[in-house]
Design a protein around this motif. Structure first.
Motif, mmCIF file in Angstrom:
data_model
loop_
_atom_site.group_PDB
_atom_site.id
_atom_site.type_symbol
_atom_site.label_atom_id
_atom_site.label_comp_id
_atom_site.label_asym_id
_atom_site.label_seq_id
_atom_site.Cartn_x
_atom_site.Cartn_y
_atom_site.Cartn_z
ATOM 1 N N UNK B 244 0.822 -1.205 0.000
ATOM 2 C CA UNK B 244 0.000 0.000 0.000
ATOM 3 C C UNK B 244 0.860 1.262 0.000
ATOM 4 N N UNK B 245 0.446 2.251 -0.815
ATOM 5 C CA UNK B 245 0.956 3.616 -0.746
ATOM 6 C C UNK B 245 -0.118 4.418 -0.030
ATOM 7 N N UNK B 246 0.229 5.023 1.109
ATOM 8 C CA UNK B 246 -0.801 5.710 1.884
ATOM 9 C C UNK B 246 -1.891 4.726 2.268
ATOM 10 N N UNK B 247 -3.127 4.986 1.827
ATOM 11 C CA UNK B 247 -4.230 4.075 2.152
ATOM 12 C C UNK B 247 -4.701 3.298 0.937
ATOM 13 N N UNK B 248 -3.854 3.230 -0.098
ATOM 14 C CA UNK B 248 -4.237 2.590 -1.361
ATOM 15 C C UNK B 248 -3.435 1.318 -1.577
ATOM 16 N N UNK B 249 -4.131 0.191 -1.605
ATOM 17 C CA UNK B 249 -3.460 -1.099 -1.758
ATOM 18 C C UNK B 249 -3.240 -1.456 -3.222
ATOM 19 N N UNK B 250 -2.710 -2.663 -3.421
ATOM 20 C CA UNK B 250 -2.500 -3.224 -4.759
ATOM 21 C C UNK B 250 -1.522 -2.423 -5.602
ATOM 22 N N UNK B 251 -0.506 -1.864 -4.956
ATOM 23 C CA UNK B 251 0.601 -1.205 -5.656
ATOM 24 C C UNK B 251 1.655 -2.291 -5.912
ATOM 25 N N UNK B 252 1.988 -2.511 -7.173
ATOM 26 C CA UNK B 252 2.784 -3.675 -7.561
ATOM 27 C C UNK B 252 4.074 -3.226 -8.247
ATOM 28 N N UNK B 253 5.216 -3.563 -7.637
ATOM 29 C CA UNK B 253 6.528 -3.169 -8.170
ATOM 30 C C UNK B 253 7.374 -4.413 -8.411
ATOM 31 N N UNK B 254 8.171 -4.407 -9.476
ATOM 32 C CA UNK B 254 9.139 -5.496 -9.628
ATOM 33 C C UNK B 254 10.383 -5.016 -10.362
ATOM 34 N N UNK B 255 11.495 -5.644 -10.013
ATOM 35 C CA UNK B 255 12.797 -5.329 -10.596
ATOM 36 C C UNK B 255 13.416 -6.652 -11.023
#
Lengths: 308, 308
Positions: B244-255
């Protein structure tokens, strides 16, 4: 845990998420929101119980001086607003995103920050912002090669505003679609003004400087409801670098993300607000100037034990 | 362009690539290589025309003091070697990779660096190293969530050494295979000593602390040539974070990266050597303590115009 204090300036898409990010952070206290006087009392739930003020003096009188002001107004106005706050000795963070203006904006804000003995962290969204830091790390790892930054699929605020300004367009949403190699096509949904034809409007959009260089598709929405149904905040990125480390080629790096756009921008602003309270000297910084550990809550040595 | 000077300490897999990275960098001059006295004259093409010396005094007498010594010996010996150089006032970079020892190693090197008025950048490979910086950036973007670091497929030096030390094993290559969720299986190719059975050796490897917690497959190679044919230097990584960023979920990062392992490590060492000459104060730093722009050749404002 000692808390740093912030004020949120502006309560649009980014400002609302900045309030959420500040409330969610374990080490941050949000003193309140600064809005235009005519907007006071109209924000409903977006304030999440925080007080609102028409200017920084009102906020400071009621709540004390914030360590950092998080600037969430439109990009065009950011340099002027930032210089004003910095001159009064308030540190600021902003997600100024007009890439071509950043080389002149940074020295301007630097001068104001040094004069005000404050810190400015500018261009602190995801692009420019964390993407800039990743691009720098990728070049440090693979100094010779090419980086492609592919945006989308997602709504472009800048292109949507540009499309809305075209004659015959009542409202518009512009979607950025990556087509590979760091290139993009534009899919623009439009609500036409009375008597306009889709064909004429498409030609005007294609002629606009914002759209002239990319493949374009324009689709007509018949109602505001239909247009609203394509205006979600999802966005994405694929950054690709291939090149050589030392004398060894075929080093392949990529960074992919699928995110809520304003939520990520606001979170990065909040993390940079934390960093602003920790920089060693007054001045203006961008994400490539900041040690990553300063962005995180808690103690450096704990992060070294956990992340290194 | 003003050049910084380095000496390369050790000429194994990493040292050879460090020589290449130094020669390839536009702003670096490599003064020479320091090797054990008994190895002098045996390195053939690996020196690429550079002079070799048995110790830093010999190098300094012939070529002058280098700005930074790039330590390319085995990890176990790094803290002692680094403290020795730092105490003599030489800045150092190293790719010390014993994660569990880093929290005690950093203060040790810091003390030596401050005393010697020098800079140490430690744990400066890819993991620990640039991965650490990416993990920190990912947490700054998405503070609540989980990160999985998946290594491979590629040869693990540490596990290969551990397998080689097992009774009955004449030689071994251990391949790390990601199986998802930050977990790994091990595929170990072994050359057996005379009279040993694969079954008995497999049981001993499985009982070793290095291998006890992961799925294991052991395959027998009949010849040294066969074993050499699986000992390439390719490696890979997939780092995934969802949250989550702030109160927002489902933030998806990959490297994701696919790389030559020692070439990448050596390049990061070289980029960190550059950064070591630019840090504001003596002391010990890791990749999460370094502004990314300091890793790159050239001028900060040029990078701001290009990368931000």
């Amino acid at each position: 845990m000692k808390k740093f204090t912030v004020a949120v300036h502006g309560l649009g898409n980014i400002g609302r998420r900045a309030v959420e990010a500040a409330l969610a952070a374990p080490d941050c206290e949000c003193l309140g929101v600064i809005r235009r006087r005519e907007s006071l009392g109209t924000s409903g739930d977006a304030l999440r119980g925080l007080p609102e003020f028409a200017d920084i003096d009102g906020l400071t009188a009621a709540k004390g001086r914030p360590d950092v002001v998080i600037l969430c107004g439109p990009s065009r106005g950011i340099p002027t607003t930032a210089v004003d706050f910095l001159g009064k000795g308030f540190s600021t963070v902003d997600s100024f995103d007009i890439h071509s203006d950043i080389p002149t904006e940074v020295p301007l804000l630097h001068k104001a920050a040094v004069a005000g003995k404050a810190v400015s962290i500018t261009a602190a969204g995801w692009d420019p912002g964390t993407d800039s830091a990743v691009r720098a790390l990728f070049e440090a790892m693979v100094p010779v090669g090419t980086t492609f930054t592919n945006f989308g699929r997602g709504r472009s605020m800048g292109h949507s505003v540009a499309a809305r300004a075209i004659r015959g367009v009542a409202d518009a949403v512009s979607i950025t679609i990556p087509v590979g190699g760091g290139r993009h096509s534009r899919l623009v949904y439009v609500l036409l003004e009375n008597g306009e034809t889709l064909d004429a409007v498409r030609q005007r959009i294609q002629a606009d400087a914002y759209f002239a260089h990319d493949p374009l598709e324009v689709r007509e929405c018949k109602t505001a409801l239909e247009l609203a149904s394509v205006a979600d905040q999802s966005h994405g990125l694929l950054m690709e670098r291939t090149g050589a480390s030392g004398m060894t080629d075929n080093q392949i790096l990529s960074f992919d993300m699928r995110i809520n756009n304003p939520a990520l921008t606001a979170q990065i602003l909040l993390s940079c607000a934390r960093a602003a309270t920790r920089m060693d000297a007054p001045g203006c910084y961008t994400l490539i100037d900041i040690p990553p550990v300063k962005l995180l809550p808690g103690e450096r040595m704990d992060h070294i034990a956990r992340l290194v």
